[in-house]
Design a protein around this motif. Sequence first.
Motif, PDB file in Angstrom:
ATOM      1  N   ARG A   1       7.111 -23.371  48.047  1.00  0.00           N
ATOM      2  CA  ARG A   1       7.896 -22.735  46.994  1.00  0.00           C
ATOM      3  C   ARG A   1       7.127 -21.540  46.422  1.00  0.00           C
ATOM      4  NH1 ARG A   1       7.034 -24.105  41.595  1.00  0.00           N
ATOM      5  NH2 ARG A   1       8.692 -23.449  40.192  1.00  0.00           N
ATOM      6  N   THR A   2       5.814 -21.738  46.180  1.00  0.00           N
ATOM      7  CA  THR A   2       5.004 -20.652  45.622  1.00  0.00           C
ATOM      8  C   THR A   2       4.980 -19.452  46.560  1.00  0.00           C
ATOM      9  OG1 THR A   2       3.606 -22.296  44.589  1.00  0.00           O
ATOM     10  CG2 THR A   2       2.701 -20.074  44.738  1.00  0.00           C
ATOM     11  N   MET A   3       4.736 -19.715  47.843  1.00  0.00           N
ATOM     12  CA  MET A   3       4.620 -18.600  48.786  1.00  0.00           C
ATOM     13  C   MET A   3       5.942 -17.843  48.903  1.00  0.00           C
ATOM     14  SD  MET A   3       2.137 -19.905  51.779  1.00  0.00           S
ATOM     15  CE  MET A   3       0.515 -20.529  51.393  1.00  0.00           C
ATOM     16  N   TYR A   4       7.042 -18.593  48.918  1.00  0.00           N
ATOM     17  CA  TYR A   4       8.346 -17.943  48.991  1.00  0.00           C
ATOM     18  C   TYR A   4       8.530 -17.090  47.738  1.00  0.00           C
ATOM     19  CZ  TYR A   4      13.369 -17.292  49.361  1.00  0.00           C
ATOM     20  OH  TYR A   4      14.605 -16.736  49.440  1.00  0.00           O
TER      21      TYR A   4
ATOM     22  N   VAL B   1       4.915 -11.123  55.555  1.00  0.00           N
ATOM     23  CA  VAL B   1       4.424 -12.011  56.608  1.00  0.00           C
ATOM     24  C   VAL B   1       3.823 -13.209  55.898  1.00  0.00           C
ATOM     25  CG1 VAL B   1       2.760 -12.270  58.468  1.00  0.00           C
ATOM     26  CG2 VAL B   1       4.007 -10.120  58.208  1.00  0.00           C
ATOM     27  N   ILE B   2       4.390 -14.392  56.139  1.00  0.00           N
ATOM     28  CA  ILE B   2       3.951 -15.575  55.396  1.00  0.00           C
ATOM     29  C   ILE B   2       3.108 -16.469  56.298  1.00  0.00           C
ATOM     30  CG2 ILE B   2       4.706 -17.620  54.117  1.00  0.00           C
ATOM     31  CD1 ILE B   2       7.127 -14.836  54.327  1.00  0.00           C
ATOM     32  N   LEU B   3       1.836 -16.560  55.983  1.00  0.00           N
ATOM     33  CA  LEU B   3       0.934 -17.421  56.759  1.00  0.00           C
ATOM     34  C   LEU B   3       0.997 -18.811  56.152  1.00  0.00           C
ATOM     35  CD1 LEU B   3      -2.067 -14.939  56.970  1.00  0.00           C
ATOM     36  CD2 LEU B   3      -0.217 -15.270  58.616  1.00  0.00           C
ATOM     37  N   GLY B   4       2.172 -19.392  56.237  1.00  0.00           N
ATOM     38  CA  GLY B   4       2.398 -20.696  55.632  1.00  0.00           C
ATOM     39  C   GLY B   4       3.708 -21.238  56.185  1.00  0.00           C
ATOM     40  N   TYR B   5       4.294 -22.172  55.453  1.00  0.00           N
ATOM     41  CA  TYR B   5       5.472 -22.876  55.949  1.00  0.00           C
ATOM     42  C   TYR B   5       6.757 -22.089  55.743  1.00  0.00           C
ATOM     43  CZ  TYR B   5       2.189 -26.730  55.531  1.00  0.00           C
ATOM     44  OH  TYR B   5       1.090 -27.525  55.623  1.00  0.00           O
ATOM     45  N   LYS B   6       7.614 -22.080  56.766  1.00  0.00           N
ATOM     46  CA  LYS B   6       8.954 -21.551  56.587  1.00  0.00           C
ATOM     47  C   LYS B   6       9.746 -22.602  55.811  1.00  0.00           C
ATOM     48  CE  LYS B   6      12.837 -19.515  58.892  1.00  0.00           C
ATOM     49  NZ  LYS B   6      13.419 -18.954  60.095  1.00  0.00           N
ATOM     50  N   PRO B   7      10.403 -22.221  54.700  1.00  0.00           N
ATOM     51  CA  PRO B   7      11.113 -23.238  53.913  1.00  0.00           C
ATOM     52  C   PRO B   7      12.133 -23.999  54.762  1.00  0.00           C
ATOM     53  CG  PRO B   7      11.028 -21.165  52.721  1.00  0.00           C
ATOM     54  CD  PRO B   7      10.509 -20.889  54.099  1.00  0.00           C
ATOM     55  N   HIS B   8      12.245 -25.273  54.501  1.00  0.00           N
ATOM     56  CA  HIS B   8      13.166 -26.133  55.231  1.00  0.00           C
ATOM     57  C   HIS B   8      13.566 -27.235  54.272  1.00  0.00           C
ATOM     58  CE1 HIS B   8      14.372 -29.352  58.024  1.00  0.00           C
ATOM     59  NE2 HIS B   8      14.703 -28.364  58.830  1.00  0.00           N
ATOM     60  N   LYS B   9      14.767 -27.774  54.421  1.00  0.00           N
ATOM     61  CA  LYS B   9      15.204 -28.748  53.417  1.00  0.00           C
ATOM     62  C   LYS B   9      14.349 -30.020  53.423  1.00  0.00           C
ATOM     63  CE  LYS B   9      19.167 -30.616  56.053  1.00  0.00           C
ATOM     64  NZ  LYS B   9      18.901 -29.977  57.351  1.00  0.00           N
ATOM     65  N   ALA B  10      13.647 -30.273  54.543  1.00  0.00           N
ATOM     66  CA  ALA B  10      12.783 -31.460  54.599  1.00  0.00           C
ATOM     67  C   ALA B  10      11.423 -31.208  53.926  1.00  0.00           C
ATOM     68  CB  ALA B  10      12.565 -31.877  56.051  1.00  0.00           C
TER      69      ALA B  10
ATOM     70  N   GLU C   1      -5.763 -13.113  44.876  1.00  0.00           N
ATOM     71  CA  GLU C   1      -5.880 -14.553  45.088  1.00  0.00           C
ATOM     72  C   GLU C   1      -5.275 -15.302  43.923  1.00  0.00           C
ATOM     73  OE1 GLU C   1      -9.750 -16.049  46.884  1.00  0.00           O
ATOM     74  OE2 GLU C   1     -10.182 -14.049  46.113  1.00  0.00           O
ATOM     75  N   PHE C   2      -4.688 -16.438  44.231  1.00  0.00           N
ATOM     76  CA  PHE C   2      -4.069 -17.256  43.184  1.00  0.00           C
ATOM     77  C   PHE C   2      -4.620 -18.658  43.237  1.00  0.00           C
ATOM     78  CE2 PHE C   2      -1.075 -14.227  45.005  1.00  0.00           C
ATOM     79  CZ  PHE C   2      -0.967 -13.381  43.924  1.00  0.00           C
ATOM     80  N   PHE C   3      -4.505 -19.318  42.103  1.00  0.00           N
ATOM     81  CA  PHE C   3      -4.957 -20.697  42.012  1.00  0.00           C
ATOM     82  C   PHE C   3      -3.930 -21.444  41.181  1.00  0.00           C
ATOM     83  CE2 PHE C   3      -7.097 -23.648  39.063  1.00  0.00           C
ATOM     84  CZ  PHE C   3      -7.573 -24.589  39.960  1.00  0.00           C
ATOM     85  N   GLY C   4      -3.700 -22.683  41.528  1.00  0.00           N
ATOM     86  CA  GLY C   4      -2.750 -23.502  40.781  1.00  0.00           C
ATOM     87  C   GLY C   4      -2.650 -24.838  41.480  1.00  0.00           C
ATOM     88  N   ALA C   5      -1.884 -25.740  40.909  1.00  0.00           N
ATOM     89  CA  ALA C   5      -1.709 -27.045  41.538  1.00  0.00           C
ATOM     90  C   ALA C   5      -0.301 -27.505  41.214  1.00  0.00           C
ATOM     91  CB  ALA C   5      -2.730 -28.030  40.979  1.00  0.00           C
ATOM     92  N   VAL C   6       0.243 -28.362  42.064  1.00  0.00           N
ATOM     93  CA  VAL C   6       1.584 -28.855  41.813  1.00  0.00           C
ATOM     94  C   VAL C   6       1.643 -29.505  40.434  1.00  0.00           C
ATOM     95  CG1 VAL C   6       3.194 -30.656  42.495  1.00  0.00           C
ATOM     96  CG2 VAL C   6       2.307 -29.112  44.180  1.00  0.00           C
ATOM     97  N   GLU C   7       0.574 -30.218  40.073  1.00  0.00           N
ATOM     98  CA  GLU C   7       0.553 -30.911  38.782  1.00  0.00           C
ATOM     99  C   GLU C   7       0.264 -29.935  37.635  1.00  0.00           C
ATOM    100  OE1 GLU C   7      -1.587 -31.472  41.251  1.00  0.00           O
ATOM    101  OE2 GLU C   7      -1.151 -33.449  42.106  1.00  0.00           O
ATOM    102  N   HIS C   8      -0.078 -28.699  37.965  1.00  0.00           N
ATOM    103  CA  HIS C   8      -0.451 -27.726  36.934  1.00  0.00           C
ATOM    104  C   HIS C   8      -0.049 -26.332  37.438  1.00  0.00           C
ATOM    105  CE1 HIS C   8      -2.964 -26.159  33.616  1.00  0.00           C
ATOM    106  NE2 HIS C   8      -3.418 -25.257  34.463  1.00  0.00           N
TER     107      HIS C   8
END
Lengths: 421, 374
Positions: B149-152, B133-142, B262-269
């Motif tokens: 990407r991380t959640m998927y 169960v993903i409490l986030g965005y369903k992947p979409h090409k837009a 729990e996870f931590f990270g950033a797109v830039e890192h």
Amino acid sequence: MILAKGSVLQDTELTRILGELGEDIIALRSLPPLAPHVVIDACARLLSRLDRGELDELIYRYATPQTLKALEQYRGLLRPENLEYKLTIETGGLLSAGSRPFGCAAAVPLGTLLHITAGNMDGLPAFSVVEGLLTGNINLLKLPSGDSGLSLALLKLLADEEPRLAPYFYVFSIPSSDKRSLQALADLADGIVTWGGDEAIQAMRSMAPAGCKFMEWGHRLSFAYCAGSPENQELEALAGHIIAAGGLLCSSCQVIYLDTASLDAAYAFCRRFLPILERAASIEHQTPGQAAQATLHGYEHFLELTVAESTAQVLRGRGCSVTLCPDQALELSPLHGNVLVKCLPRQELVRALFPQRGRLQTAGLLCPLEEREELSALLARAGVTRVTTAGHMSEPFLGESHDGEYPLRRYLRVVDREAVL
Amino acid sequence: MLGRQRLFWSAHPYDLEGTQEKFLQAVRENCAYHIRHCPEYRAIAGALGFTPGQLRAPEDLAKIPVLPTLFYKRHALFSMPRRRMAMYVTSSGTSGKFSQIGFDWGCIFAEIPMILRLGRHHGLISPKPAHCVILGYKPHKANKTGVTRTMYGLTWFSPPISRTYALHYVDGGYVPDLDGVARALERLSSSPFPTRIVGFPSYLWFGLQRMEELGLQASLPKGSKIMLAGGWKQHYSQQVEKPVLYRLAGKVLGIPEDQIHEFFGAVEHPIFYNACKRHHFHIPIYARIIIRDVNTLEPLPMGRIGLVNLISPLMNATPTTSVMTDDLGYLTPGEECGCGITSPYLTILGRVGLSDIQTCAAGAAQLLGKGEGF
């Protein structure tokens, strides 16, 4: 939420309210107009409740540190004697009939004002409505997106305090994307008052029907102008303003212009000013977050100049920075206590500011007393609308214009009446 | 050029001491690569008088040019052409602007052992299939955001049987469906397979509150987990204390605290920071963290509060070797945690400055990346 005729309603009632609004406005316009003293007295009663601490709960609920500071600065302007002074100055005596060769002339309310407000200061939407009420207008207020609820709460208080005012204002929290509802409101307006940036102003301008007066309070740029060798005290006042306002207000100093063509003299000024700015920053930055924000913006600016291969020199201080730029353009500073310094001899002042002439607001003037008159006049010719001392760039003054205009005068319409001989 | 792979394929994910030399070598190579291929990075390194050869000891890492996240939002920085990148993602752009970050194939190749080793270390990997169960965005090409990407990606730690999303892409925007998620969770409690809930902590909090309001309660099968990533974003002001969230998760979903990751990270890192069983983010060998003085940006000793500077030689496509976040935080010696991991751990205290800054100076809203709301 909607506020209509003093009642708070759910957004689901929007269609019904909009449907009835035209008839309500026509009925209200048929009656004698609202007298200014009704508004002034109601504001006075609210102010005394504020002074007695009766509104503390409301303030506690909505007010941010920024709002409390603004409230402290502006509450004086709402006192009855000050509102009356504003009314007298701004309407220039037009509210009572004056005789003319053909008969007489008197101002009446413009009719219905649609206020499109921006969120740059909490509670400002309510103030815009008070200005509309003072001139007897019916006011339709669209709250900015992300509004805290303070304005609606204040206007609800005003309606409860003085029920005679209640029919004269409506508050809507319509999103900007709901073009149909906005257009419906614009179609009923005699004047549209728009606060905000270029984007908001362009969007609303396209909605104003022909014959509807469009009034904009756009975003502005301000600067300091420094001639001669200012006293330390003046520079300290300027530094205090730069750090406290953080470059975020229309009246905040973005650039310090020096009346010299010598980059060496300007560099010496920067070296002198940096420690003064650092002291102001250490006093004003009370949390590590504030200091970090200032430092990050200053460092970011340094990187931007580096990749742009600029010849500007950045002097980085503790929690602030001063950048000596080789050009004369008035532009936004890197904000948060990071200020730009540029050479601008007075002979070139009008030319350098010409591209921004429609956006100029305050000039904080630091100069010898005997030159003040001449330089103020020059700054006025260049397009600024306020000339202040260094430390008062963002202070409100009683009776001052708003970006060079008297708002109340704009919210009126003069009716000439020919006498029957 | 293999320094990066040697570091990321190392055996012990928290052996900072034993990997200092590998880390320095990988960072030297990474900086040299960006200086050669990215003109902006080259200009900044030049202005700061930095050369990779200066990196001789761990304390020299502070000399690497640090780029604030704001800089990535204003400039698309790349050290290779788009066609050579494996992937191209963006930050979620909560405040209106977003960073654009490229991933090279070598980066993906290095991420695989990092994720597998840390996943195994923290007990995330299981051969037993699970519903997700993903409490986030369903992947979409837009949608090119890194968090999607991380959640998927997190759904693959066990064979996924099904995926239910809380945010669906409808007519150009995402709409939440919390009630749909609540119904799914109730249904899944009678499944023989465990459920893995992946998502933003804010959505978990809202979802749990909604379930409690509706009087719904699920007792998810043993082995069910909650995996939280992505921070509180625009719901920052509603952030709740971790113990409050864990208690409610236990009460409404029947998932015990030790099954909440729990996870931590950033797109830039994009380093896969995992919270230990005491909920601390220890620094893995793939990264180093410097806390910098809020006034001078000088490195601070352990324990002092300052700006969080994240360092990793992971990426070649974008110069993200040393990134300055706009978070304030501090480091604590690993031994003080007591979980057994000895590398220091990071505590984030929150975003710098006021999140609700308003401005009427011409152009300032755009500069602050806020757009011009009206």
